[in-house]
Design an enzyme around this catalytic site. Sequence first.
Site, PDB file in Angstrom:
ATOM      1  N   ASP A 131      35.150 -25.349   1.187  1.00 20.97           N
ATOM      2  CA  ASP A 131      33.804 -24.795   1.121  1.00 20.97           C
ATOM      3  C   ASP A 131      33.688 -23.743   0.018  1.00 20.97           C
ATOM      4  O   ASP A 131      34.482 -22.798  -0.032  1.00 20.97           O
ATOM      5  CB  ASP A 131      33.418 -24.174   2.472  1.00 20.97           C
ATOM      6  CG  ASP A 131      33.255 -25.228   3.549  1.00 20.97           C
ATOM      7  OD1 ASP A 131      32.799 -26.349   3.222  1.00 20.97           O
ATOM      8  OD2 ASP A 131      33.586 -24.939   4.717  1.00 20.97           O
ATOM      9  N   ARG A 144      26.829 -24.483  11.700  1.00 18.20           N
ATOM     10  CA  ARG A 144      28.016 -23.964  11.016  1.00 18.20           C
ATOM     11  C   ARG A 144      27.884 -22.489  10.703  1.00 18.20           C
ATOM     12  O   ARG A 144      26.838 -22.041  10.217  1.00 18.20           O
ATOM     13  CB  ARG A 144      28.257 -24.729   9.713  1.00 18.20           C
ATOM     14  CG  ARG A 144      29.686 -24.553   9.223  1.00 18.20           C
ATOM     15  CD  ARG A 144      29.961 -25.242   7.932  1.00 18.20           C
ATOM     16  NE  ARG A 144      29.947 -24.264   6.862  1.00 18.20           N
ATOM     17  CZ  ARG A 144      30.136 -24.563   5.592  1.00 18.20           C
ATOM     18  NH1 ARG A 144      30.330 -25.829   5.238  1.00 18.20           N
ATOM     19  NH2 ARG A 144      30.139 -23.625   4.694  1.00 18.20           N
TER      20      ARG A 144
HETATM   21  C1  SIN Z   1      30.876 -29.455   6.047  1.00 19.31           C
HETATM   22  O1  SIN Z   1      31.389 -29.796   4.998  1.00 19.31           O
HETATM   23  O2  SIN Z   1      30.787 -28.290   6.406  1.00 19.31           O
HETATM   24  C2  SIN Z   1      30.293 -30.517   6.963  1.00 19.31           C
HETATM   25  C3  SIN Z   1      31.339 -31.225   7.731  1.00 19.31           C
HETATM   26  C4  SIN Z   1      30.751 -32.238   8.670  1.00 19.31           C
HETATM   27  O3  SIN Z   1      29.523 -32.376   8.762  1.00 19.31           O
HETATM   28  O4  SIN Z   1      31.521 -32.911   9.346  1.00 19.31           O
END
Ligand code: SIN
Length: 286
Positions: free
Chosen positions: A103, A275
Amino acid sequence: MADAFDLEPLTPRLGAEITGIDLRRLDATAFAALYRAWLEHKVVFIRAQRLTLDELLDFSRRFGELMRLPYIEPLADHPEIIRVLKQADEVDMGVFGGEWHSDFSFLAAPPKASILYAEEVPPVGGDTLWADMERALARLPAACRAALEGRNAIHVGAPYGVRHAPAADARFDGSIGIERDNPEADRETRHPAICRHPETGAELLFVNPTYTTRIDGLDPAISEALLARLFAHAIRPEFCCRFRWRAGSLAIWDNRSTLHYAVNDYDGFRRCLYRTTIAGEPPQCA
Ligand code: SIN
């Protein structure tokens, strides 16, 4: 404390599923055990949680300071949470996180960790994969490692990576609002290609196919060939684990030592997760 919860590794080195735990009620000892397990297994999965968004925030803050993500629209009433959403009618298009990445590696201080909590998932499909960058480095052929020693890799946001960036008019982010053409994201950031984990001291390969564009100081053709080799190597199945989501599942990954990949194989079904992202520090050379 060995019996704060049950832990079952998914693979010998990467990923572990934890049961017998309620994230709303973790005392300090149990949290310390969870944190140690997370550092060791790099990504841990906890099923059957029933968290409100505020409880998700409270739990996330125990890992460190939360980041407000640049370039991605957060929830209006919870600016430290993004919704990772693909609607059932969003078909034949890309998906958020649908290429191997860590990320925001293009930031000067990429995140330490991310936490993803599933509200609704397809009956089958929509799994996420992780790759172990400590193991990838440990098994890297010596000549590749020598070519990287002491060098920086260049990361560019663009945002969402230049290599896999879809055409400007393409539908790729669907329900997720992603800002484009921000010069802050598009500028080049340099990080050591081989980093040292700030907590475990482990050496890590720190490049990814979404955001890493070049190895600084190498001839462009050599850099491209080397990166192609590194990307293929890092995601060898023996370095990876795969998680099948259910509603109420939660994943916590170490963004310094792993890559991840959202599998986009569930057109026609809604998938909705929340998230949070924990702030990190500038990667340090090993
Ligand atoms: C992400 O890259 O944060 C998304 C991962 C996901 O949707 O499984």
